[in-house]
Structure formats: C-alpha cells, structure tokens
Design a protein around this motif. Structure first.
Motif, PDB file in Angstrom:
ATOM      1  N   SER A  35       0.823  -1.205   0.000  1.00 10.09           N
ATOM      2  CA  SER A  35       0.000   0.000   0.000  1.00 10.09           C
ATOM      3  C   SER A  35       0.857   1.255   0.000  1.00 10.09           C
ATOM      4  CB  SER A  35      -0.921   0.012   1.223  1.00 10.09           C
ATOM      5  OG  SER A  35      -0.164   0.237   2.398  1.00 10.09           O
ATOM      6  N   GLN A  36       0.254   2.326  -0.433  1.00 10.09           N
ATOM      7  CA  GLN A  36       0.940   3.614  -0.456  1.00 10.09           C
ATOM      8  C   GLN A  36       1.292   4.049   0.963  1.00 10.09           C
ATOM      9  OE1 GLN A  36      -1.228   6.577  -2.587  1.00 10.09           O
ATOM     10  NE2 GLN A  36       0.368   8.093  -2.422  1.00 10.09           N
ATOM     11  N   ARG A  37       0.439   3.747   1.923  1.00 12.29           N
ATOM     12  CA  ARG A  37       0.717   4.078   3.327  1.00 12.29           C
ATOM     13  C   ARG A  37       1.975   3.343   3.800  1.00 12.29           C
ATOM     14  NH1 ARG A  37      -3.975   3.558   7.521  1.00 12.29           N
ATOM     15  NH2 ARG A  37      -4.426   5.600   6.682  1.00 12.29           N
ATOM     16  N   ALA A  38       2.127   2.084   3.410  1.00 12.40           N
ATOM     17  CA  ALA A  38       3.318   1.319   3.795  1.00 12.40           C
ATOM     18  C   ALA A  38       4.576   1.937   3.195  1.00 12.40           C
ATOM     19  CB  ALA A  38       3.173  -0.136   3.359  1.00 12.40           C
ATOM     20  N   TYR A  39       4.491   2.387   1.943  1.00 16.27           N
ATOM     21  CA  TYR A  39       5.639   3.067   1.335  1.00 16.27           C
ATOM     22  C   TYR A  39       5.954   4.371   2.062  1.00 16.27           C
ATOM     23  CZ  TYR A  39       6.317   0.065  -2.725  1.00 16.27           C
ATOM     24  OH  TYR A  39       6.632  -0.985  -3.550  1.00 16.27           O
ATOM     25  N   ARG A  40       4.943   5.085   2.522  1.00 21.23           N
ATOM     26  CA  ARG A  40       5.192   6.336   3.255  1.00 21.23           C
ATOM     27  C   ARG A  40       5.881   6.062   4.585  1.00 21.23           C
ATOM     28  NH1 ARG A  40      -0.053  10.051   1.574  1.00 21.23           N
ATOM     29  NH2 ARG A  40       0.572  10.140  -0.603  1.00 21.23           N
ATOM     30  N   TYR A  41       5.444   5.030   5.292  1.00 24.70           N
ATOM     31  CA  TYR A  41       6.142   4.655   6.528  1.00 24.70           C
ATOM     32  C   TYR A  41       7.570   4.220   6.216  1.00 24.70           C
ATOM     33  CZ  TYR A  41       1.777   4.803   9.192  1.00 24.70           C
ATOM     34  OH  TYR A  41       0.634   5.209   9.802  1.00 24.70           O
ATOM     35  N   ALA A  42       7.742   3.496   5.133  1.00 24.66           N
ATOM     36  CA  ALA A  42       9.074   3.011   4.758  1.00 24.66           C
ATOM     37  C   ALA A  42      10.015   4.164   4.431  1.00 24.66           C
ATOM     38  CB  ALA A  42       8.972   2.060   3.570  1.00 24.66           C
ATOM     39  N   VAL A  43       9.521   5.188   3.732  1.00 27.58           N
ATOM     40  CA  VAL A  43      10.406   6.304   3.379  1.00 27.58           C
ATOM     41  C   VAL A  43      10.771   7.118   4.623  1.00 27.58           C
ATOM     42  CG1 VAL A  43       8.730   8.122   2.738  1.00 27.58           C
ATOM     43  CG2 VAL A  43      10.902   7.987   1.555  1.00 27.58           C
ATOM     44  N   ILE A  44       9.862   7.230   5.572  1.00 24.72           N
ATOM     45  CA  ILE A  44      10.178   7.936   6.824  1.00 24.72           C
ATOM     46  C   ILE A  44      11.223   7.152   7.611  1.00 24.72           C
ATOM     47  CG2 ILE A  44       9.229   8.605   9.077  1.00 24.72           C
ATOM     48  CD1 ILE A  44       6.602   9.277   7.527  1.00 24.72           C
ATOM     49  N   LEU A  45      11.039   5.849   7.718  1.00 22.71           N
ATOM     50  CA  LEU A  45      12.005   5.005   8.420  1.00 22.71           C
ATOM     51  C   LEU A  45      13.363   5.028   7.716  1.00 22.71           C
ATOM     52  CD1 LEU A  45      12.598   2.941  10.654  1.00 22.71           C
ATOM     53  CD2 LEU A  45      11.797   1.162   9.088  1.00 22.71           C
ATOM     54  N   TYR A  46      13.357   4.957   6.390  1.00 23.08           N
ATOM     55  CA  TYR A  46      14.597   4.984   5.613  1.00 23.08           C
ATOM     56  C   TYR A  46      15.340   6.308   5.840  1.00 23.08           C
ATOM     57  CZ  TYR A  46      17.703   4.289   1.612  1.00 23.08           C
ATOM     58  OH  TYR A  46      18.801   4.136   0.811  1.00 23.08           O
ATOM     59  N   ALA A  47      14.612   7.411   5.803  1.00 19.85           N
ATOM     60  CA  ALA A  47      15.237   8.722   6.027  1.00 19.85           C
ATOM     61  C   ALA A  47      15.792   8.828   7.447  1.00 19.85           C
ATOM     62  CB  ALA A  47      14.228   9.836   5.762  1.00 19.85           C
ATOM     63  N   ALA A  48      15.090   8.268   8.429  1.00 19.18           N
ATOM     64  CA  ALA A  48      15.573   8.300   9.807  1.00 19.18           C
ATOM     65  C   ALA A  48      16.857   7.482   9.962  1.00 19.18           C
ATOM     66  CB  ALA A  48      14.491   7.783  10.754  1.00 19.18           C
ATOM     67  N   VAL A  49      16.900   6.308   9.342  1.00 19.99           N
ATOM     68  CA  VAL A  49      18.105   5.482   9.399  1.00 19.99           C
ATOM     69  C   VAL A  49      19.246   6.166   8.655  1.00 19.99           C
ATOM     70  CG1 VAL A  49      19.105   3.277   8.619  1.00 19.99           C
ATOM     71  CG2 VAL A  49      16.866   3.315   9.736  1.00 19.99           C
ATOM     72  N   LEU A  50      18.940   6.790   7.543  1.00 19.30           N
ATOM     73  CA  LEU A  50      19.947   7.530   6.777  1.00 19.30           C
ATOM     74  C   LEU A  50      20.502   8.687   7.607  1.00 19.30           C
ATOM     75  CD1 LEU A  50      21.272   7.611   3.980  1.00 19.30           C
ATOM     76  CD2 LEU A  50      19.386   9.019   3.206  1.00 19.30           C
ATOM     77  N   ALA A  51      19.623   9.402   8.296  1.00 17.03           N
ATOM     78  CA  ALA A  51      20.064  10.509   9.152  1.00 17.03           C
ATOM     79  C   ALA A  51      20.912   9.994  10.312  1.00 17.03           C
ATOM     80  CB  ALA A  51      18.856  11.286   9.671  1.00 17.03           C
ATOM     81  N   ALA A  52      20.468   8.916  10.952  1.00 17.86           N
ATOM     82  CA  ALA A  52      21.225   8.363  12.076  1.00 17.86           C
ATOM     83  C   ALA A  52      22.613   7.902  11.630  1.00 17.86           C
ATOM     84  CB  ALA A  52      20.453   7.202  12.705  1.00 17.86           C
ATOM     85  N   GLY A  53      22.687   7.264  10.486  1.00 18.01           N
ATOM     86  CA  GLY A  53      23.978   6.818   9.979  1.00 18.01           C
ATOM     87  C   GLY A  53      24.877   7.978   9.578  1.00 18.01           C
ATOM     88  N   ARG A  86       7.767   6.108  -4.793  1.00 16.03           N
ATOM     89  CA  ARG A  86       6.738   5.085  -4.575  1.00 16.03           C
ATOM     90  C   ARG A  86       5.750   5.537  -3.497  1.00 16.03           C
ATOM     91  NH1 ARG A  86       5.516   1.554  -8.067  1.00 16.03           N
ATOM     92  NH2 ARG A  86       4.959   0.039  -6.492  1.00 16.03           N
ATOM     93  N   ALA A  87       6.242   6.273  -2.511  1.00 18.21           N
ATOM     94  CA  ALA A  87       5.380   6.742  -1.428  1.00 18.21           C
ATOM     95  C   ALA A  87       4.454   7.865  -1.888  1.00 18.21           C
ATOM     96  CB  ALA A  87       6.229   7.226  -0.256  1.00 18.21           C
ATOM     97  N   PHE A  88       4.931   8.680  -2.807  1.00 17.97           N
ATOM     98  CA  PHE A  88       4.153   9.815  -3.332  1.00 17.97           C
ATOM     99  C   PHE A  88       4.162   9.754  -4.861  1.00 17.97           C
ATOM    100  CE2 PHE A  88       6.088  11.034   0.690  1.00 17.97           C
ATOM    101  CZ  PHE A  88       4.977  11.406   1.418  1.00 17.97           C
ATOM    102  N   PRO A  89       3.412   8.809  -5.448  1.00 17.50           N
ATOM    103  CA  PRO A  89       3.466   8.633  -6.900  1.00 17.50           C
ATOM    104  C   PRO A  89       2.689   9.714  -7.654  1.00 17.50           C
ATOM    105  CG  PRO A  89       1.862   7.142  -5.955  1.00 17.50           C
ATOM    106  CD  PRO A  89       2.509   7.858  -4.803  1.00 17.50           C
ATOM    107  N   GLY A  90       3.054   9.879  -8.906  1.00 12.92           N
ATOM    108  CA  GLY A  90       2.295  10.773  -9.780  1.00 12.92           C
ATOM    109  C   GLY A  90       3.094  11.959 -10.269  1.00 12.92           C
ATOM    110  N   ARG A  91       2.554  12.577 -11.289  1.00 14.44           N
ATOM    111  CA  ARG A  91       3.221  13.731 -11.919  1.00 14.44           C
ATOM    112  C   ARG A  91       3.327  14.936 -10.997  1.00 14.44           C
ATOM    113  NH1 ARG A  91       3.823  13.358 -17.461  1.00 14.44           N
ATOM    114  NH2 ARG A  91       2.648  11.679 -18.429  1.00 14.44           N
ATOM    115  N   ARG A  92       2.352  15.111 -10.116  1.00 13.87           N
ATOM    116  CA  ARG A  92       2.354  16.299  -9.257  1.00 13.87           C
ATOM    117  C   ARG A  92       3.445  16.242  -8.195  1.00 13.87           C
ATOM    118  NH1 ARG A  92      -3.498  16.823  -7.181  1.00 13.87           N
ATOM    119  NH2 ARG A  92      -2.408  18.207  -5.767  1.00 13.87           N
ATOM    120  N   SER A  93       3.806  15.054  -7.744  1.00 19.88           N
ATOM    121  CA  SER A  93       4.826  14.951  -6.700  1.00 19.88           C
ATOM    122  C   SER A  93       6.241  14.800  -7.261  1.00 19.88           C
ATOM    123  CB  SER A  93       4.507  13.780  -5.777  1.00 19.88           C
ATOM    124  OG  SER A  93       4.450  12.580  -6.500  1.00 19.88           O
TER     125      SER A  93
END
Length: 146
Positions: A35-53, A86-93
């Motif tokens: 789901s798109q919601r799962a991708y949004r959680y994944a991108v937030i978690l990925y960014a947090a891990v990237l920031a921590a690293g 993937r979290a925010f698909p489409g031409r507008r994003s």
C-alpha cells in the motif's frame, strides 16, 4: 471388452482433469501489493536510518574520503528517491521529490559540522544529488506513465 471400457473411462478422466486447471489467485490490478501508506512509513524510516547513519560521530578510518564513500552516498540517496517516488506517486509529486531529497542530504551534511567539527563537504552533496538523479531516472524508466 470390459477392459476397453475401463481404459476408455480412465483416458477420459485424465483429459478432463488435465483440462481443468485452477487459476492462481492474484490481487486485482487496481490494488497494489504494497500500500501507499506502507511506502510512506518506509520512506520515513529509511530517512531516519539515513540521518542516524550520517550523523553518528564515529566513522571507519580512511572511509571518509574514499571512492566507496561517494558510492555509498549515491546508493543511499538513489534508494531514498526510489522510495519517495513510490510513497508519493504521480506527476504532481515528481518535481518536488528530487529537490527535497537533495535539500535533505545537504541538511545532513551541514548538521555533521556540529557533531564532528568537520567542514561541510559539497562533494558529498554532489554525490547525494547524483544518487537522487539516478533514482529518479529509474522511476521514470520503471513507470513511464508518471
């Protein structure tokens, strides 16, 4: 004669069972597997891990200015761009994801100056931007309708 009837019956049952194959269950085309919601959680978690690293003070000796360091930035930020698209698909994003990802990388680089007292490295920001560009191109090739 009795054997002929049995063999004929067996042959017809073999054909009917071979002709009747149950289709595999697939999700409807309108419903994505993730789901798109799962991708949004994944991108937030990925960014947090990237920031921590990125902001941790201890780094391996010699890795800071090696070719592997630039490749690591490229791969990590390509992954960020892929997940964000993937979290925010489409031409507008699409037009804001790449600049936001690059600003995120530049902000992390700037924040590193406070923890490690190293100057901001624009080469790392460049590698982040190249990674974002690679990730965005992959998205455009993967989903040409975007």
């Amino acid at each position: 004669m009795h054997n002929a009837r049995l063999s004929g019956h067996a042959a017809s049952s073999d054909c009917s069972s071979a002709d009747h194959v149950e289709p595999m269950a697939r999700p409807p085309a309108s419903q994505p597997v993730i789901s798109q919601r799962a991708y949004r959680y994944a991108v937030i978690l990925y960014a947090a891990v990237l920031a921590a690293g990125s902001l941790q003070p201890m780094r391996p000796a010699g890795f800071h200015h090696s070719q592997g360091h630039g490749l690591l930035h490229l791969v990590c930020f390509a992954g960020l761009a892929l997940l964000a698209n993937r979290a925010f698909p489409g031409r507008r994003s699409l037009p804001w994801i790449a600049p936001a990802s690059i600003v995120f990388g530049a902000t992390l680089e700037w924040l590193q100056t406070f923890g490690s007292h190293d100057p901001m490295e624009w080469i790392d920001v460049r590698d982040d931007a190249v990674g974002v560009a690679v990730g965005t191109v992959v998205v455009l090739l993967w989903q040409p309708e975007v």
